[in-house]
Enzyme design. Structure first.
Site, PDB file in Angstrom:
ATOM      1  N   CYS A  39       0.835  -1.197   0.000  1.00 38.63           N
ATOM      2  CA  CYS A  39       0.000   0.000   0.000  1.00 38.63           C
ATOM      3  C   CYS A  39       0.878   1.260   0.000  1.00 38.63           C
ATOM      4  O   CYS A  39       1.612   1.484  -0.951  1.00 38.63           O
ATOM      5  CB  CYS A  39      -0.959  -0.052   1.185  1.00 38.63           C
ATOM      6  SG  CYS A  39      -2.187   1.265   1.238  1.00 38.63           S
ATOM      7  N   ASP A  81     -10.269  -2.450  -6.647  1.00 35.63           N
ATOM      8  CA  ASP A  81      -9.602  -1.491  -5.765  1.00 35.63           C
ATOM      9  C   ASP A  81     -10.409  -0.193  -5.735  1.00 35.63           C
ATOM     10  O   ASP A  81     -10.571   0.477  -6.758  1.00 35.63           O
ATOM     11  CB  ASP A  81      -8.184  -1.226  -6.266  1.00 35.63           C
ATOM     12  CG  ASP A  81      -7.318  -0.504  -5.259  1.00 35.63           C
ATOM     13  OD1 ASP A  81      -7.823   0.443  -4.624  1.00 35.63           O
ATOM     14  OD2 ASP A  81      -6.141  -0.878  -5.103  1.00 35.63           O
ATOM     15  N   HIS A  92      -8.491  -3.023  -2.457  1.00 29.19           N
ATOM     16  CA  HIS A  92      -7.229  -2.479  -1.965  1.00 29.19           C
ATOM     17  C   HIS A  92      -6.849  -3.192  -0.669  1.00 29.19           C
ATOM     18  O   HIS A  92      -7.705  -3.600   0.106  1.00 29.19           O
ATOM     19  CB  HIS A  92      -7.371  -0.978  -1.716  1.00 29.19           C
ATOM     20  CG  HIS A  92      -6.065  -0.267  -1.599  1.00 29.19           C
ATOM     21  ND1 HIS A  92      -5.250  -0.046  -2.681  1.00 29.19           N
ATOM     22  CD2 HIS A  92      -5.425   0.257  -0.533  1.00 29.19           C
ATOM     23  CE1 HIS A  92      -4.164   0.587  -2.288  1.00 29.19           C
ATOM     24  NE2 HIS A  92      -4.243   0.792  -0.984  1.00 29.19           N
TER      25      HIS A  92
END
Length: 238
Positions: free
Chosen positions: A126, A174, A205
């Site tokens: 991330c 996502d 995500h």
């Protein structure tokens, strides 16, 4: 995924502003190639520590710097109801160029550690996936693995500078990086012929994070298998 209870040691990484805390995991043999693991926005969480332990169990020396070390009140409680709000607040206060410089220093110092018997690479998740990409552009790692790098859309001008073999993971669901942007990222990073870019159908995500709001078990299993194979090829164990 391994337990975050695996033994780690807190060490210091020297920077221009002082010593940055970092956690170090050693493999069972006590030595091996090195991996700099860069955190999500939630810090060195139990999930990140578990992934570090997984990598150490494979035979890597793993270093995870506390990227938020310059910020006050930088602890993130994964059980807090305002977890995401707190984490976004922290990352919004972070100075990106300084985080890159700190992380590059950590990679350089990892390479010099006596436990290192091979190359060194970067793996990030991330926030850390984008940070790892930026660090790869300004240093010379042997490999890069980036999970859904959230900063990548703003870093694509650096793509020609990332020459290490690279693996990028993204989900098709996502909510933070739309598919048009994902395809723009793919086009930029695959200019490097040593890049692999993989999409996971239905994964959102942070799909590798074990928190229920994020976890996609199938994508997590598949991406981790690809990650370990990619590392074995490009950052081989002795």
């Amino acid at each position: 995924m391994g337990s975050d209870a695996a033994a780690s040691t807190v060490i210091g990484i020297e920077t221009e502003s002082g010593s940055m805390p970092a956690r170090l995991w050693l493999p069972p043999s006590g030595a091996g190639p090195g991996l700099l693991l860069l955190q999500e926005i939630f810090g060195i969480s139990p999930y990140i520590r578990a992934r570090a332990a997984d990598l150490a169990a494979l035979g890597y020396v793993v270093l995870a710097p506390e990227v938020y070390w310059r910020l006050d009140d930088a602890t993130v409680d994964e059980n807090a109801p305002d977890l995401l709000e707190k984490a976004l607040g922290l990352v919004s206060r972070l100075d990106w160029p300084t985080a890159v410089t700190d992380s590059a220093a950590a990679l350089d110092q990892l390479r010099l550690r006596p436990e290192i018997t091979g190359g060194v690479g970067l793996i990030g998740f991330c926030f850390g996936g984008g940070l790892a990409f930026n660090v790869a552009a300004v240093t010379s790692p042997d490999v890069l693995v980036s999970y859904y790098g959230s900063a990548l859309p703003n870093l694509l001008d650096l793509a020609p500078q990332v020459t290490a073999p690279s693996l990028h993971h993204f989900g098709t669901a996502d909510a933070y990086i739309d598919q048009e942007t994902v395809e723009r990222i793919r086009t930029a990073v695959t200019g490097n012929p040593a890049t692999e870019f993989v999409l996971y159908d239905g994964a959102g995500h942070a799909f590798d994070n074990t928190l229920p709001d994020f976890h996609h078990p199938e994508a997590s299993r598949e991406s981790w298998a690809r990650t370990t194979d990619f590392l074995a090829k490009h950052l081989p164990l002795n």
